[in-house]
Motif scaffolding. Structure first.
Motif, short mmCIF file in Angstrom:
data_model
loop_
_atom_site.label_atom_id
_atom_site.label_comp_id
_atom_site.label_asym_id
_atom_site.label_seq_id
_atom_site.Cartn_x
_atom_site.Cartn_y
_atom_site.Cartn_z
N ARG A 227 3.66 112.12 11.09
CA ARG A 227 2.96 112.47 12.09
C ARG A 227 1.83 113.63 11.77
O ARG A 227 2.41 115.00 11.25
CB ARG A 227 4.08 112.90 13.14
N ARG B 82 -6.07 116.40 12.89
CA ARG B 82 -7.08 115.67 13.69
C ARG B 82 -8.57 116.05 13.98
O ARG B 82 -9.43 115.52 13.89
CB ARG B 82 -6.58 115.09 14.96
N VAL C 248 -0.94 104.23 7.10
CA VAL C 248 -1.34 102.96 7.57
C VAL C 248 -1.01 101.88 6.85
O VAL C 248 -0.83 101.99 5.58
CB VAL C 248 -2.98 103.21 7.35
N SER D 120 -11.13 98.61 13.21
CA SER D 120 -10.60 97.68 14.05
C SER D 120 -10.92 96.19 13.77
O SER D 120 -10.64 95.51 14.99
CB SER D 120 -10.51 97.97 15.68
N ARG E 184 -1.76 104.98 12.02
CA ARG E 184 -2.65 105.14 13.23
C ARG E 184 -4.11 105.77 12.34
O ARG E 184 -3.88 106.29 11.20
CB ARG E 184 -2.36 106.57 14.03
N TYR F 195 -7.62 107.84 12.96
CA TYR F 195 -8.21 108.70 13.87
C TYR F 195 -9.85 109.03 13.29
O TYR F 195 -9.69 109.28 12.18
CB TYR F 195 -7.54 109.93 13.91
N ASN G 70 -7.95 108.01 18.51
CA ASN G 70 -7.31 107.05 18.25
C ASN G 70 -7.82 105.61 18.28
O ASN G 70 -8.14 105.31 19.34
CB ASN G 70 -5.73 106.71 18.83
N ASN H 158 -6.77 102.70 17.72
CA ASN H 158 -5.96 101.81 17.94
C ASN H 158 -5.92 101.52 19.32
O ASN H 158 -5.62 100.75 20.11
CB ASN H 158 -4.43 102.08 17.37
N CYS H 159 -6.21 102.64 20.19
CA CYS H 159 -6.51 102.59 21.63
C CYS H 159 -7.59 102.11 22.07
O CYS H 159 -8.72 102.23 21.90
CB CYS H 159 -6.27 104.00 22.19
N ARG I 209 -11.45 103.59 21.77
CA ARG I 209 -11.89 103.23 20.33
C ARG I 209 -13.73 103.07 20.57
O ARG I 209 -14.43 102.97 19.57
CB ARG I 209 -11.51 101.98 19.91
#
Length: 412
Positions: free
Chosen positions: A76, A82, A92, A132, A140, A142, A147, A149-150, A154
């Motif tokens: 994490r 970040r 990843v 992506s 994840r 960043y 993020n 992935n969101c 994105r």
């Protein structure tokens, strides 16, 4: 109540007298016949109940045919990491890609240039994960703390990326000027500045005279220049380059590297994937060695060179016809000469790899860090005429060897 029962009995008696034949059949019906008639309906209800139970079980526990997830401890990242890194990959993994990625973690700060090293190791897949284009199996990505992935966030991250893919992605029916104008407007460059910016960029990359030509008529070199120009247009904070100098003429390759260096000096971070050693030596301040989708080593270029084993690279030219007057053997063919040289090297150095052989020109890698360069030169020179070697060159191992590691042919 009694009066009501009496009335019902009287009605039944009257009905029996009027419809004796009908009530005679009804008297013959038994409990078993009723149950038999209800059995199909009961079976349907039980089947629906079982189906509902099975669907509920699949929803709660998942399909037994699907591979179970392995819940390993995930690294994490903190909020500070970040915020300080423009690009941050946190553990990843991509298992469904053509070349899988296995637990890659690294960060990219402002004005950093990180080079991804490795032949057919998943560099392009890693770039597609960042933008992506491929789905992550775990971890994840960043970009400036966003993020990727969101799906809702994105698109904010995409504003910070300039991407030069391995395959050109501009519109081939448009001219070079039109392609640059479209991507410049998307980047947010004002119209009155766009013409000056595109012309300056085309001048630096040496393709301004082709701006009015349709992109599909460009040469391979000009197409790569146009893709690089689109990636660096507007000086985005993060630039991802996949083989930017592949197919570019050697005379113009320095122009591409100079443009990338100037953009990096303006504050952009660059993630570079290439198979050309000159790109790394000119641009990169860090290297990441990827092998079979896994991050093997990462660090500054100097430490990466020191980390590598110090072997020797031997280039040999076997020309028996040039030494015919000094040799006693006249009937040796090329394969026999290669075998003789190989046996001699194995006997004196131990571990030897043949990297390449073309028309008598051989490239060997001697994996022995204990033999000094001068001693190796003496060993080969002592038997040079007997081995039919007209010329040879010995040097220490350098970073170039990492590009051909996967092509070694072990002779021991």
């Amino acid at each position: 109540m009694l009066q009501r029962l009496c009335k019902e009995e009287e009605w039944c008696r009257l009905c029996k007298e009027q419809m004796k034949s009908s009530y005679r059949d009804c008297d013959k019906l038994s409990a078993w016949s009723i149950i038999k008639a209800a059995l199909p309906y009961l079976a349907i209800l039980m089947a629906l109940a079982l189906l509902y139970f099975a669907l509920l079980l699949l929803y709660e526990r998942g399909s037994p045919c699907r591979r179970r997830r392995c819940y390993e401890p995930c690294y994490r990242t903190t909020q500070c990491e970040r915020r300080n890194n423009i690009l941050l990959l946190d553990n990843v993994r991509a298992c469904n890609a053509r070349r899988p990625i296995k637990d890659v973690t690294f960060g990219l700060r402002c004005m950093d240039v990180l080079g991804l090293v490795g032949e057919r190791s998943g560099k392009t897949t890693l770039n597609k994960l960042i933008i992506s284009q491929h789905c992550l199996s775990r971890g994840r990505v960043y970009i400036r703390g966003i993020n990727v992935n969101c799906k809702r966030k994105r698109y904010r991250a995409y504003k910070c990326i300039g991407y030069c893919p391995q395959k050109n992605c501009f519109e081939p029916e448009f001219t070079g000027r039109e392609n640059l104008k479209i991507f410049g407007l998307i980047r947010g460059i004002k119209c009155r500045q766009l013409r000056r910016v595109t012309h300056e960029l085309a001048d630096n990359l040496s393709f301004r005279r082709h701006l009015r030509k349709r992109s599909k008529w460009y040469t391979v070199s000009d197409k790569r220049k146009l893709s690089t120009a689109i990636a660096v247009l507007g000086t985005p904070p993060l630039i991802i380059l996949d083989q930017p100098t592949a197919g570019v003429e050697k005379a113009h390759r320095s122009n591409v590297l100079h443009v990338l260096k100037s953009v990096n000096d303006c504050g952009s971070a660059i993630l570079l994937s290439s198979n050309n050693i000159e790109d790394f030596q000119t641009l990169c301040n860090r290297l990441a060695l990827i092998r079979r989708g896994k991050l093997v080593a990462i660090g500054p270029v100097a430490s990466y060179r020191n980390h590598a084993s110090r072997g020797l690279i031997l280039m040999v030219k076997a020309r028996p016809h040039a030494l015919i007057h000094q040799l006693c053997i006249y009937s040796l063919n090329r394969e026999a000469i290669i075998n003789i040289i190989t046996r001699y090297l194995l006997a004196n150095f131990g571990s030897v790899y043949l990297l390449e052989e073309i028309q008598g020109d051989m490239l060997f890698y001697i994996h022995n860090s204990f033999v000094p360069l001068a001693r190796a030169f003496q060993i080969i020179e002592h038997k040079r005429l007997e081995l039919s070697i007209s010329d040879f060159y010995v040097k220490h191992e350098d970073i170039e060897l990492s590009f051909v590691t996967r092509n070694f042919r072990i002779l021991r």
